[in-house]
Design an enzyme around this catalytic site. Structure first.
Site, PDB file in Angstrom:
ATOM      1  N   HIS A 162      18.342  41.580  61.523  1.00  0.00           N
ATOM      2  CA  HIS A 162      18.293  40.135  61.727  1.00  0.00           C
ATOM      3  C   HIS A 162      17.856  39.818  63.153  1.00  0.00           C
ATOM      4  O   HIS A 162      18.372  40.404  64.119  1.00  0.00           O
ATOM      5  CB  HIS A 162      19.656  39.514  61.439  1.00  0.00           C
ATOM      6  CG  HIS A 162      19.975  39.449  59.978  1.00  0.00           C
ATOM      7  ND1 HIS A 162      21.248  39.630  59.477  1.00  0.00           N
ATOM      8  CD2 HIS A 162      19.173  39.230  58.899  1.00  0.00           C
ATOM      9  CE1 HIS A 162      21.222  39.507  58.157  1.00  0.00           C
ATOM     10  NE2 HIS A 162      19.975  39.266  57.783  1.00  0.00           N
ATOM     11  N   GLU A 165      20.195  38.854  66.057  1.00  0.00           N
ATOM     12  CA  GLU A 165      21.223  39.852  66.315  1.00  0.00           C
ATOM     13  C   GLU A 165      20.666  40.983  67.183  1.00  0.00           C
ATOM     14  O   GLU A 165      21.065  42.140  67.090  1.00  0.00           O
ATOM     15  CB  GLU A 165      21.773  40.375  64.978  1.00  0.00           C
ATOM     16  CG  GLU A 165      22.420  39.265  64.152  1.00  0.00           C
ATOM     17  CD  GLU A 165      22.843  39.687  62.748  1.00  0.00           C
ATOM     18  OE1 GLU A 165      22.819  40.892  62.444  1.00  0.00           O
ATOM     19  OE2 GLU A 165      23.191  38.794  61.954  1.00  0.00           O
ATOM     20  N   HIS A 306      25.022  45.019  62.737  1.00  0.00           N
ATOM     21  CA  HIS A 306      24.783  43.570  62.681  1.00  0.00           C
ATOM     22  C   HIS A 306      25.763  42.896  63.632  1.00  0.00           C
ATOM     23  O   HIS A 306      26.591  43.540  64.257  1.00  0.00           O
ATOM     24  CB  HIS A 306      24.977  43.042  61.261  1.00  0.00           C
ATOM     25  CG  HIS A 306      23.905  43.447  60.297  1.00  0.00           C
ATOM     26  ND1 HIS A 306      22.930  42.583  59.859  1.00  0.00           N
ATOM     27  CD2 HIS A 306      23.655  44.630  59.679  1.00  0.00           C
ATOM     28  CE1 HIS A 306      22.123  43.207  59.010  1.00  0.00           C
ATOM     29  NE2 HIS A 306      22.550  44.454  58.884  1.00  0.00           N
ATOM     30  N   GLU A 365      29.732  44.845  61.722  1.00  0.00           N
ATOM     31  CA  GLU A 365      29.546  43.533  62.338  1.00  0.00           C
ATOM     32  C   GLU A 365      30.135  43.550  63.748  1.00  0.00           C
ATOM     33  O   GLU A 365      31.341  43.421  63.943  1.00  0.00           O
ATOM     34  CB  GLU A 365      30.205  42.444  61.486  1.00  0.00           C
ATOM     35  CG  GLU A 365      29.631  42.321  60.084  1.00  0.00           C
ATOM     36  CD  GLU A 365      28.289  41.613  60.034  1.00  0.00           C
ATOM     37  OE1 GLU A 365      27.812  41.156  61.106  1.00  0.00           O
ATOM     38  OE2 GLU A 365      27.707  41.484  58.946  1.00  0.00           O
TER      39      GLU A 365
END
Length: 395
Positions: A162, A165, A306, A365
């Site tokens: 992404h 990110e 991420h 994450e």
């Protein structure tokens, strides 16, 4: 650092001379037969750079080597055209300098240019790594893979699926720099010797899956697609919320693992800054490259970095193997991140990896807050995920 072979030199001698593991010297020179070195042949010594030094009055090779904890022979090796008995003030010589501190600065807006420069620097100092281009982005940027290790356990990390990110790319490159320094300096990380990991693991790292998207967020739109991306961004020139690739396709919604479910329920039905899964799975060059890499290499486990949430996801439809639970427990222990087995979100790389290969896959994450995460979190995130990085290689 490059040196020229003299009569009687050997890789073993270089290993003792510079206190660098012999296997790393061998791996840094894959086209050279260690048993048949030729005088004048160029050999790469990992973990060192060459510094220029201007001689002062009274300098001798012995004094210089003593002051720097070097062997005199190391200076002789790097200065074969210099007569050590006729040194003159003002004369320039080469001095080998061991690299002992990290030089990758991921703690900045980390775009494709920064990544490319850092990969080149890593390859120069640690020539035992391999750098491969596994594909190209929409705009033709190479999607780069770093590969190292001699083992049979195949572990893969990736970052920046992404665009906003991008901090994950800097984190992953900093982790790799830390690991490489540990190898060449024989210094454990958190009490763990890393050479056994190098010998046991075939490590693959793709630090920036989405270079076009990252550059869009960090640098702004390139002229050739400015009109297109501003239109996709609803007329706004603020791209901080952009997650997709340059065509407005969310790369982590592109994989054939309940892709149809995601396609149906996503609000975005056309190119968008985020959440549009495309018109079919695996339409984008970036996702095709990542799928081909996994199929070709057959990784034993995969970790995708991420942001954000300080948690990680490790299951998909009950297809994850029992090993995944063991790894998840260890990742949670060393990082403090919350392990979540199932989440109502599909079509990601982790989902497809588990579905396709029935092997452990994880979406990690990093950090907490709103993307792009502030760089003030960089050091804390690094320390949190360093344990995950090591555990993924060790267990």
């Amino acid at each position: 650092m490059r040196v020229q072979v003299r009569s009687g030199d050997s890789f073993w001698h270089y290993s003792r001379l510079f206190m660098v593991p012999l296997n790393l010297i061998i791996d840094s020179n894959p086209t050279i037969n260690p048993s048949a070195l030729q005088i004048g042949q160029e050999v790469q010594i990992p973990g060192f750079i060459v510094q220029k030094y201007t001689l002062k009055k009274g300098d001798t090779f012995w004094k210089l080597s003593e002051a720097r904890h070097l062997s005199v022979d190391a200076l002789l090796l790097l200065n074969q055209n210099v007569n050590p008995n006729q040194l003159q003030a003002g004369q320039s010589i080469n001095i080998p300098q061991r690299v002992i501190t990290p030089f990758i600065n991921g703690k900045k807006p980390y775009n494709f240019k920064a990544l490319t420069a850092d990969i080149a620097n890593l390859k120069s100092v640690f020539p035992f790594i391999q750098v491969n281009n596994i594909g190209k982005s929409v705009l033709g940027k190479p999607i780069q893979e770093i590969r190292l290790g001699k083992g049979t356990k195949k572990v893969h990390f990736n970052a920046s699926f992404h665009a906003n990110e991008w901090i994950t790319s800097g984190i992953l490159m900093a982790l790799l720099n830390h690991f490489l320094l540990s190898l060449t300096n024989a210094k454990p990380i958190r009490g763990l010797s890393t050479m056994p990991l190098y010998q046991a693991v075939d490590l693959s790292i793709v630090p920036m899956v989405n270079p076009d998207g990252v550059d869009l967020v960090v640098n702004g739109p390139p002229a050739e697609v400015k009109e297109q991306v501003v239109s996709i961004n609803r007329g706004s020139t603020d791209f901080t919320g952009w997650k997709a690739n340059i065509r407005g396709v969310d790369l982590n919604n592109q994989f054939p693992a309940k892709w149809e479910v995601e396609k149906e329920r996503k609000e975005e039905k056309a190119p968008a800054p985020r959440d549009f899964p495309g018109d079919a799975p695996l339409t984008e060059p970036e996702t095709i490259a990542m799928a081909n890499l996994a199929r070709t290499r057959q990784f034993d486990r995969m970790l995708a970095f991420h942001t954000q949430g300080e948690e990680f996801y490790w299951g998909y439809e009950g297809l994850e193997p029992p090993e995944s639970r063991v790894l998840a427990a260890e990742f949670a222990r060393v990082s403090g991140y919350e392990p979540i087995q199932y989440i109502d979100s599909f079509a990601g790389y982790k989902d497809w990896f588990i579905k396709e290969f029935r092997r452990p896959g994880f979406t990690i994450e990093l950090g907490s807050g709103i993307n792009p995460l502030p760089l003030s979190q960089f050091d804390e995130i690094f320390e949190e995920v360093l344990g995950i990085y090591l555990a993924a290689l060790y267990m």
